[in-house]
Motif scaffolding. Structure first.
Motif, PDB file in Angstrom:
ATOM      1  N   ASN A   1       0.826  -1.203   0.000  1.00  0.00           N
ATOM      2  CA  ASN A   1       0.000   0.000   0.000  1.00  0.00           C
ATOM      3  C   ASN A   1       0.863   1.257   0.000  1.00  0.00           C
ATOM      4  OD1 ASN A   1      -2.359  -1.449   0.002  1.00  0.00           O
ATOM      5  ND2 ASN A   1      -3.164  -0.569   1.886  1.00  0.00           N
TER       6      ASN A   1
ATOM      7  N   ALA B   1       2.129   1.786  -3.474  1.00  0.00           N
ATOM      8  CA  ALA B   1       1.053   2.271  -4.340  1.00  0.00           C
ATOM      9  C   ALA B   1       0.742   3.732  -4.055  1.00  0.00           C
ATOM     10  CB  ALA B   1      -0.201   1.414  -4.131  1.00  0.00           C
TER      11      ALA B   1
ATOM     12  N   ILE C   1      -5.835   5.164  -0.682  1.00  0.00           N
ATOM     13  CA  ILE C   1      -4.807   4.221  -0.237  1.00  0.00           C
ATOM     14  C   ILE C   1      -4.293   4.606   1.143  1.00  0.00           C
ATOM     15  CG2 ILE C   1      -2.523   3.285  -0.723  1.00  0.00           C
ATOM     16  CD1 ILE C   1      -3.126   3.723  -3.706  1.00  0.00           C
TER      17      ILE C   1
ATOM     18  N   THR D   1      -5.385  -2.357 -11.232  1.00  0.00           N
ATOM     19  CA  THR D   1      -4.910  -1.984  -9.896  1.00  0.00           C
ATOM     20  C   THR D   1      -5.995  -1.261  -9.111  1.00  0.00           C
ATOM     21  OG1 THR D   1      -3.905   0.021 -10.844  1.00  0.00           O
ATOM     22  CG2 THR D   1      -2.467  -1.882 -10.508  1.00  0.00           C
ATOM     23  N   HIS D   2      -6.818  -0.470  -9.793  1.00  0.00           N
ATOM     24  CA  HIS D   2      -7.893   0.220  -9.071  1.00  0.00           C
ATOM     25  C   HIS D   2      -9.031  -0.728  -8.706  1.00  0.00           C
ATOM     26  CE1 HIS D   2      -5.742   3.857 -10.122  1.00  0.00           C
ATOM     27  NE2 HIS D   2      -6.537   4.520  -9.313  1.00  0.00           N
TER      28      HIS D   2
END
Length: 228
Positions: A29, A32, A65, A138-139
């Motif tokens: 996380n 990201a 995130i 990824t989303h």
């Protein structure tokens, strides 16, 4: 009691209840988050055009995130105990609620935004593979991660109301003031309406999947003969 709408409790318990897997998720996380911040730093407009305290309203995905990472990090003191039994209090109720709605909304928003004008994104070159397929997948993982939060988090009516107000304020910031996430096309009525639907829909979804600490379910009437 409302339960998470998938039969994955034992997996959530395992991965969020063990230090190596929980730590790995927190590190992922964090990476990201940095990638998302980099996108907004190099976008037009960029973070540099805004006061610091407005960064969370502009950087929608990094904000999601960050909230999720904070939510998951609250499980660190609970290691060694059941994830489902993680303690809760008023600040955690708001944190878990906000993390869930931000993850779901901006995970799905990105998919909608990319597919309203796919001709601007779809391709099979190296850059296009990331710009469409990579970003969309990824989303979508935002949504997957979001559904782990109701397993250990709780909500209240006030937290849900606050989340809705915050999401709608973010929408006004995006479309009234013009600080929506950078796109390759001008957002029109369809995207604005979709965004508003997602704001309301994610809060309704949160109300459905979270346990409410401010609401006691009425007792189930006993059937005749149950007493013997």
């Amino acid at each position: 009691m409302v339960t998470v709408p998938f039969d994955g409790g034992r997996y959530v318990e395992y991965y969020l209840g063990n230090a190596p897997s929980l730590s790995t998720l927190l590190v992922a996380n964090g990476a990201a988050f940095l990638v998302g911040v980099s996108f907004y730093v190099h976008s037009d407009p960029s973070l540099a055009a805004l006061p610091t305290f407005l960064y969370p309203l502009f950087g929608d995905s990094p904000t999601a995130i960050a909230l999720a990472t904070l939510s998951l990090a609250t499980l660190l003191p609970n290691l060694g105990n059941r994830v489902r039994d993680a303690p809760t209090n008023a600040p955690l109720v708001y944190l878990h609620t906000f993390a869930f709605v931000w993850l779901v909304k901006y995970g799905l928003w990105t998919v909608v935004a990319l597919n309203l004008h796919p001709d601007q994104y779809v391709g099979f070159g190296a850059a296009a593979l990331w710009d469409y397929w990579g970003i969309m997948l990824t989303h979508l993982l935002f949504v997957v991660e979001a559904f782990a939060i109701p397993y250990y988090g709780r909500t209240t009516g006030r937290a849900l109301a606050a989340a809705l107000v915050a999401l709608l304020a973010n929408d006004a910031f995006d479309y009234v003031l013009g600080y929506h996430p950078p796109l390759r096309y001008d957002p029109g009525i369809p995207l604005i309406l979709a965004t508003l639907v997602l704001s309301v829909g994610t809060v309704l979804l949160a109300d459905r999947v979270f346990d409410r600490v401010d609401r006691v379910d009425p007792p189930v009437p006993s059937r005749r003969g149950d007493d013997g």
